[in-house]
Scaffold this motif. Structure first.
Motif, mmCIF file in Angstrom:
data_model
loop_
_atom_site.group_PDB
_atom_site.id
_atom_site.type_symbol
_atom_site.label_atom_id
_atom_site.label_comp_id
_atom_site.label_asym_id
_atom_site.label_seq_id
_atom_site.Cartn_x
_atom_site.Cartn_y
_atom_site.Cartn_z
ATOM 1 N N ASP A 42 32.323 51.547 49.465
ATOM 2 C CA ASP A 42 31.676 52.796 50.082
ATOM 3 C C ASP A 42 31.885 53.579 48.708
ATOM 4 N N LEU A 43 31.313 53.356 47.470
ATOM 5 C CA LEU A 43 31.425 54.284 46.315
ATOM 6 C C LEU A 43 31.632 55.780 46.338
ATOM 7 N N GLY A 44 30.408 56.308 47.272
ATOM 8 C CA GLY A 44 30.547 57.572 47.373
ATOM 9 C C GLY A 44 31.875 58.325 47.935
ATOM 10 N N ARG A 45 32.586 57.608 48.631
ATOM 11 C CA ARG A 45 33.750 58.228 49.422
ATOM 12 C C ARG A 45 35.173 57.405 48.626
ATOM 13 N N ARG A 46 34.792 56.594 47.821
ATOM 14 C CA ARG A 46 36.091 56.004 47.246
ATOM 15 C C ARG A 46 36.766 57.070 46.489
ATOM 16 N N LYS A 47 38.253 56.993 46.587
ATOM 17 C CA LYS A 47 39.045 57.669 45.742
ATOM 18 C C LYS A 47 39.992 56.731 45.091
ATOM 19 N N VAL A 48 39.778 57.070 43.530
ATOM 20 C CA VAL A 48 40.510 56.026 42.768
ATOM 21 C C VAL A 48 41.971 56.224 42.838
ATOM 22 N N GLU A 49 42.563 57.323 43.062
ATOM 23 C CA GLU A 49 44.089 57.279 43.518
ATOM 24 C C GLU A 49 44.608 56.630 44.726
ATOM 25 N N SER A 50 43.682 56.582 45.738
ATOM 26 C CA SER A 50 43.917 55.892 46.964
ATOM 27 C C SER A 50 44.215 54.225 46.747
ATOM 28 N N VAL A 51 43.729 53.824 45.550
ATOM 29 C CA VAL A 51 43.894 52.209 45.472
ATOM 30 C C VAL A 51 45.211 52.077 45.260
ATOM 31 N N GLU A 52 45.717 52.485 44.261
ATOM 32 C CA GLU A 52 47.101 52.397 43.824
ATOM 33 C C GLU A 52 48.159 52.900 44.818
ATOM 34 N N GLN A 53 47.741 53.674 45.327
ATOM 35 C CA GLN A 53 48.641 54.404 46.368
ATOM 36 C C GLN A 53 48.654 53.470 47.671
ATOM 37 N N ALA A 54 47.694 52.808 48.038
ATOM 38 C CA ALA A 54 47.640 51.906 49.137
ATOM 39 C C ALA A 54 48.426 50.852 48.910
ATOM 40 N N TYR A 55 48.399 50.230 47.590
ATOM 41 C CA TYR A 55 49.544 49.218 47.210
ATOM 42 C C TYR A 55 51.003 49.275 47.201
ATOM 43 N N ALA A 56 51.031 50.696 46.867
ATOM 44 C CA ALA A 56 52.424 51.398 46.892
ATOM 45 C C ALA A 56 53.097 51.595 48.213
ATOM 46 N N ASP A 57 52.303 52.123 48.941
ATOM 47 C CA ASP A 57 52.746 52.521 50.302
ATOM 48 C C ASP A 57 53.012 51.011 51.109
ATOM 49 N N LEU A 58 52.194 50.063 50.908
ATOM 50 C CA LEU A 58 52.314 48.630 51.549
ATOM 51 C C LEU A 58 53.685 48.025 51.241
ATOM 52 N N LYS A 59 53.872 48.001 49.842
ATOM 53 C CA LYS A 59 55.014 47.360 48.982
ATOM 54 C C LYS A 59 56.344 48.277 49.657
ATOM 55 N N TRP A 60 56.078 49.460 49.696
ATOM 56 C CA TRP A 60 57.399 50.325 50.062
ATOM 57 C C TRP A 60 57.760 49.849 51.493
ATOM 58 N N LEU A 61 56.831 49.716 52.302
ATOM 59 C CA LEU A 61 57.194 49.334 53.700
ATOM 60 C C LEU A 61 57.786 47.791 53.784
ATOM 61 N N GLY A 62 57.568 47.275 52.640
ATOM 62 C CA GLY A 62 58.075 45.848 52.855
ATOM 63 C C GLY A 62 57.291 44.658 52.667
ATOM 64 N N MET A 63 56.066 44.959 52.585
ATOM 65 C CA MET A 63 55.171 43.783 52.785
ATOM 66 C C MET A 63 54.765 43.404 51.162
ATOM 67 N N ASP A 64 54.529 41.982 51.036
ATOM 68 C CA ASP A 64 54.015 41.306 50.122
ATOM 69 C C ASP A 64 52.846 40.466 50.459
ATOM 70 N N TRP A 65 52.188 39.948 49.373
ATOM 71 C CA TRP A 65 50.981 39.145 49.553
ATOM 72 C C TRP A 65 50.702 38.018 48.507
ATOM 73 N N ASP A 66 49.826 37.249 48.837
ATOM 74 C CA ASP A 66 49.617 35.993 47.891
ATOM 75 C C ASP A 66 48.292 36.193 47.230
ATOM 76 N N GLY A 67 47.949 35.246 46.392
ATOM 77 C CA GLY A 67 46.625 34.939 45.853
ATOM 78 C C GLY A 67 45.752 34.232 46.886
ATOM 79 N N GLY A 68 44.497 34.676 46.833
ATOM 80 C CA GLY A 68 43.256 33.904 47.503
ATOM 81 C C GLY A 68 42.871 32.713 47.009
ATOM 82 N N SER A 69 42.060 32.110 47.833
ATOM 83 C CA SER A 69 41.400 30.815 47.085
ATOM 84 C C SER A 69 40.794 31.216 45.754
ATOM 85 N N GLY A 70 41.320 30.512 44.597
ATOM 86 C CA GLY A 70 40.374 30.737 43.380
ATOM 87 C C GLY A 70 40.850 32.176 42.841
#
Length: 337
Positions: A42-70
């Motif tokens: 949704d490029l019209g509503r996309r907020k660039v700063e929200s991308v890195e903030q989302a990653y930071a928030d989830l890591k701060w809460l203690g979550m991690d993630w893995d690489g997907g297929s390929g």
């Protein structure tokens, strides 16, 4: 395998945090991998700063993630998938359905559709801003030569001939599309009656959520989709796309939302609930995790805990099946630090 799929149209709030924590707990307890997918189409509503903030928030809460297929680095870890970088993949799926005669180009705007359904039998199906599409463009006959062309070429031809942009709609079969949800139980939606042929792209050619979600989940090997229950009705539409592409669908688990006292999804009108704001105020991550565990039936009283500590307490059977109304007890706990 499952996924965390934030959208950078705004900051993550308490409702997002609880759903993502439940996703993490379900996956890690089952020994499953987790893909991080940024749904930024949704490029019209996309907020660039929200991308890195989302990653930071989830890591701060203690979550991690893995690489997907390929996906990912050599060790397959901590690699984020970004939808806006995958447009060719979605175009390929759309092309496949076009060649099979399962989609068609449509020039009808929302204003056109409203004008067509006004006073007709379709009008009562309008709900939450959705109007049933009456199939205005569905009867257009396309010759074999046109069907062999790329969808972008077809769209350009129509723009040249009519002066209008097109979206692409799926030809929806009639009848109830049913599924068994791991949390919500048995559900069924008659997509043809309730929505009609629904769009798979926007008028600017970018893929709509329904198409991108299905293609990504299939390509990434997602076998269990965990998300908020506001997307229950989307599941039936997505199952029709799985069917059209010949993909085996995953299982689904729709988590009851956290809502405001007015019964609506969390928003600014309900007060401050952004994870970033709690971080800035000095609230400990363990306090938010403890709140999420309490609101997920894992503990009987509020207390601080880490995401990893809560993992051993996760039990899907204890998860409340009703939506959670954010009240004074919640906010009182989250403002004490």
């Amino acid at each position: 395998m499952t996924r965390l799929a934030p959208s950078p149209t705004g900051a993550l709030h308490l409702g997002h945090a609880r759903t993502f924590l439940i996703t993490w707990w379900m996956a890690r307890q089952a020994g499953a991998k987790i893909v991080m997918r940024m749904e930024d189409l949704d490029l019209g509503r996309r907020k660039v700063e929200s991308v890195e903030q989302a990653y930071a928030d989830l890591k701060w809460l203690g979550m991690d993630w893995d690489g997907g297929s390929g996906q990912g680095s050599e060790d397959g870890s901590q690699k984020e998938v970004v939808q806006s970088e995958r447009l060719e993949i979605y175009a390929g799926a759309l092309q496949t359905m076009w060649e099979r005669g399962l989609v068609y180009p449509c020039t009808c705007t929302r204003a056109d559709i409203l004008a067509n359904v006004a006073g007709s039998a379709s009008a009562p199906h309008e709900a939450e801003g959705q109007v049933r599409y009456p199939g205005t463009c569905a009867g257009t006959v396309w010759d074999a030569a046109m069907r062999a062309q790329a969808v972008a070429e077809v769209a350009e031809h129509i723009r040249w001939a009519t002066g209008k942009n097109v979206c692409w709609r799926l030809r929806v079969r009639g009848g109830v599309v049913g599924f068994e949800d791991r949390i919500a139980g048995a559900w069924g939606f008659d997509v043809e009656r309730e929505a009609g042929d629904f769009p798979l792209t926007r008028f600017d050619g970018t893929p709509a959520y329904q198409l991108a979600c299905v293609v990504d989940d299939h390509e990434m090997g997602i076998d269990c989709v965990i998300r908020g229950d506001d997307l229950l009705s989307s599941t039936a539409r997505q199952l029709l796309i799985y069917e059209a592409l010949g993909f085996a669908p995953p299982t689904f688990a729709h988590v009851p939302l956290v809502i405001g006292a007015d019964g609506k999804r969390l928003a600014k009108r309900h007060g401050e609930s952004r994870i970033a704001q709690f971080r800035e105020q000095g609230v400990r991550a363990e306090r938010i995790v403890g709140w999420a565990a309490w609101r997920s039936g894992m503990i009987g009283e509020l207390r601080e805990m880490t995401t990893a500590e809560a993992l051993g307490l996760w039990d899907l059977r204890q998860l409340p099946r009703a939506r959670i109304v954010l009240g004074q007890d919640d906010m009182g706990w989250l403002t004490i630090y």
